[in-house]
Design a protein around this motif. Structure first.
Motif, short mmCIF file in Angstrom:
data_model
loop_
_atom_site.label_atom_id
_atom_site.label_comp_id
_atom_site.label_asym_id
_atom_site.label_seq_id
_atom_site.Cartn_x
_atom_site.Cartn_y
_atom_site.Cartn_z
N GLN A 51 0.82 -1.22 0.00
CA GLN A 51 0.00 0.00 0.00
C GLN A 51 0.85 1.27 0.00
O GLN A 51 0.34 2.35 -0.27
CB GLN A 51 -0.93 0.02 1.22
CG GLN A 51 -2.02 -1.04 1.15
CD GLN A 51 -2.94 -0.92 2.35
OE1 GLN A 51 -2.65 -1.45 3.41
NE2 GLN A 51 -4.02 -0.19 2.19
N CYS A 90 -10.64 0.00 3.53
CA CYS A 90 -9.21 -0.09 3.25
C CYS A 90 -8.69 1.30 2.94
O CYS A 90 -9.36 2.06 2.24
CB CYS A 90 -9.00 -1.01 2.04
SG CYS A 90 -7.29 -1.18 1.54
N HIS A 132 -7.17 -9.29 6.34
CA HIS A 132 -7.15 -8.20 5.36
C HIS A 132 -5.72 -7.83 4.95
O HIS A 132 -5.40 -7.72 3.77
CB HIS A 132 -7.89 -6.98 5.95
CG HIS A 132 -7.95 -5.79 5.06
ND1 HIS A 132 -9.15 -5.31 4.56
CD2 HIS A 132 -6.99 -4.98 4.57
CE1 HIS A 132 -8.89 -4.26 3.79
NE2 HIS A 132 -7.60 -4.03 3.79
N GLU A 133 -4.84 -7.66 5.96
CA GLU A 133 -3.47 -7.21 5.67
C GLU A 133 -2.65 -8.31 5.01
O GLU A 133 -1.89 -8.04 4.08
CB GLU A 133 -2.78 -6.72 6.95
CG GLU A 133 -3.46 -5.53 7.62
CD GLU A 133 -3.83 -4.39 6.68
OE1 GLU A 133 -3.12 -4.17 5.69
OE2 GLU A 133 -4.85 -3.73 6.93
N HIS A 136 -3.29 -8.61 1.37
CA HIS A 136 -2.60 -7.59 0.56
C HIS A 136 -1.24 -8.10 0.08
O HIS A 136 -0.79 -7.76 -1.01
CB HIS A 136 -2.32 -6.34 1.40
CG HIS A 136 -3.41 -5.30 1.37
ND1 HIS A 136 -3.84 -4.71 0.21
CD2 HIS A 136 -4.13 -4.73 2.37
CE1 HIS A 136 -4.78 -3.81 0.50
NE2 HIS A 136 -5.00 -3.82 1.80
ZN ZN Z 1 -6.35 -2.72 2.87
#
Ligand code: ZN
Length: 165
Positions: A51, A90, A132-133, A136
């Motif tokens: 990210q 997010c 969630h992380e 990624h």
């Molecule tokens: Zn995210």
């Protein structure tokens, strides 16, 4: 420390599988410190290295109990149980929310900033953030699990309902 720019949905780096970290050096520590500052500034629950445009297996998750960021390098989910469906957003998809089903309890194995292995367990929101992380780091996002984003009205209703419980 420095703030890093959070990339948004549509950027190619969010779709790539990240490489493991092999060197636990000052450069990694700088990345972790910058990510913590960026996450804190954005008031988020978690942030993964892709990210901020870094394709390495590094992420931070807010521990709901201690209110501190848990640094996870090369994390893997080693067990999970139960099921929960709830609101998920997010930092790379600002202002949008969807309903995602995740395990209720997740156990993770990861390395700390010096390379030491540890295990951590999360329930509820923390379990959701772990999933969630870590997702990624494989180039996947929560948006793949939803049919559509919720409307502002739906998000408001959902939060009101949760507060009433
Ligand atoms: Zn995210």
């Amino acid at each position: 420390m420095a703030l890093r720019k959070i990339v948004e949905l549509g950027e190619e780096c969010l779709t790539k599988a990240c490489r493991p970290v092999t060197e636990f050096n000052p450069r990694l520590h700088q990345l972790l410190d910058d990510m913590a500052e960026t996450l804190s500034e954005a008031n988020g629950a978690g942030l993964a290295a892709p990210q901020v445009g870094v394709l390495r297996r590094v992420c931070l998750v807010l521990d709901e109990d201690s209110e501190e960021y848990l640094e996870m390098i090369n994390p893997e989910i080693i067990s999970q149980s139960g099921e929960q469906t709830g609101l998920e957003g997010c930092l790379s998809v600002p202002g949008k929310w969807g309903l995602v089903t995740r395990p209720e309890m997740v156990r993770v194995r990861a390395q700390d900033r010096n390379g030491g292995w540890f295990e951590a367990e999360g329930e509820g929101l923390t379990a959701r953030a772990f999933c969630h992380e870590i997702e990624h780091l494989d180039g996947h996002m929560y948006t793949e699990h939803i049919d559509r984003f919720l409307t502002d009205e739906e998000v408001r209703e959902y939060l009101e309902e949760e507060e009433g419980e």
